[in-house]
Design a protein around this motif. Structure first.
Motif, PDB file in Angstrom:
ATOM      1  N   ASN A   4     -24.059 -10.159  82.615  1.00  0.00           N
ATOM      2  CA  ASN A   4     -25.328 -10.597  82.025  1.00  0.00           C
ATOM      3  C   ASN A   4     -25.237 -12.029  81.516  1.00  0.00           C
ATOM      4  N   ILE A   5     -24.127 -12.331  80.864  1.00  0.00           N
ATOM      5  CA  ILE A   5     -23.931 -13.679  80.338  1.00  0.00           C
ATOM      6  C   ILE A   5     -23.868 -14.680  81.492  1.00  0.00           C
ATOM      7  N   GLN A   7     -25.132 -14.279  84.476  1.00  0.00           N
ATOM      8  CA  GLN A   7     -26.458 -14.331  85.077  1.00  0.00           C
ATOM      9  C   GLN A   7     -27.402 -15.196  84.230  1.00  0.00           C
ATOM     10  N   GLU A   8     -27.367 -15.073  82.920  1.00  0.00           N
ATOM     11  CA  GLU A   8     -28.193 -15.893  82.038  1.00  0.00           C
ATOM     12  C   GLU A   8     -27.797 -17.368  82.129  1.00  0.00           C
ATOM     13  N   GLN A  11     -29.087 -18.701  85.344  1.00  0.00           N
ATOM     14  CA  GLN A  11     -30.535 -18.905  85.220  1.00  0.00           C
ATOM     15  C   GLN A  11     -30.832 -20.157  84.403  1.00  0.00           C
ATOM     16  N   SER A  12     -30.080 -20.356  83.330  1.00  0.00           N
ATOM     17  CA  SER A  12     -30.250 -21.553  82.500  1.00  0.00           C
ATOM     18  C   SER A  12     -29.943 -22.814  83.294  1.00  0.00           C
ATOM     19  N   ASN A  15     -32.825 -23.358  85.665  1.00  0.00           N
ATOM     20  CA  ASN A  15     -33.975 -23.908  84.931  1.00  0.00           C
ATOM     21  C   ASN A  15     -33.754 -25.372  84.564  1.00  0.00           C
TER      22      ASN A  15
END
Length: 111
Positions: A4-5, A7-8, A11-12, A15
């Motif tokens: 999850n970390i 993946q985040e 994503q960051s 972005n």
């Protein structure tokens, strides 16, 4: 949890890259507009400088015209100022006038 970390974080990063691309586009567009405005400003400054020069030239010509007009009006009224010259200068002027008169007489005789 670690996935999850990751993946985040991914994503960051994605972005952030999108934001960077958008910022670069705006920056490039702004740079183009700035350069266009700078060129326009230089052109306008040159035109203003040329117009100012022409205005000053025309004002000088008007002042000269007014001065000449005043002088001619004074002369036509008979207000001729006396000129103080040395005896030598007066002699030279008379000599040239006599010389000019004798040349005119010679021309008249030929005609």
């Amino acid at each position: 949890r670690l996935e999850n970390i990751i993946q985040e974080a991914a994503q960051s990063v994605a972005n952030a890259r999108e934001d960077l691309s958008a910022i670069q586009l705006v920056l490039n567009d702004t740079s183009v507009k700035y350069n266009s405005c700078a060129q326009l400003r230089e052109t306008l400054e040159q035109e203003a400088s040329e117009s100012e020069f022409e205005k000053n030239r025309l004002l000088s010509m008007c002042e000269l015209h007014d001065e000449l007009l005043n002088r001619y009006e004074s002369l036509s009224k008979g207000d001729v100022p006396l000129v103080n010259v040395s005896a030598r200068t007066e002699f030279e002027v008379e000599k040239k006038m006599v010389s000019g008169k004798s040349k005119m007489d010679k021309i008249s005789n030929i005609i």
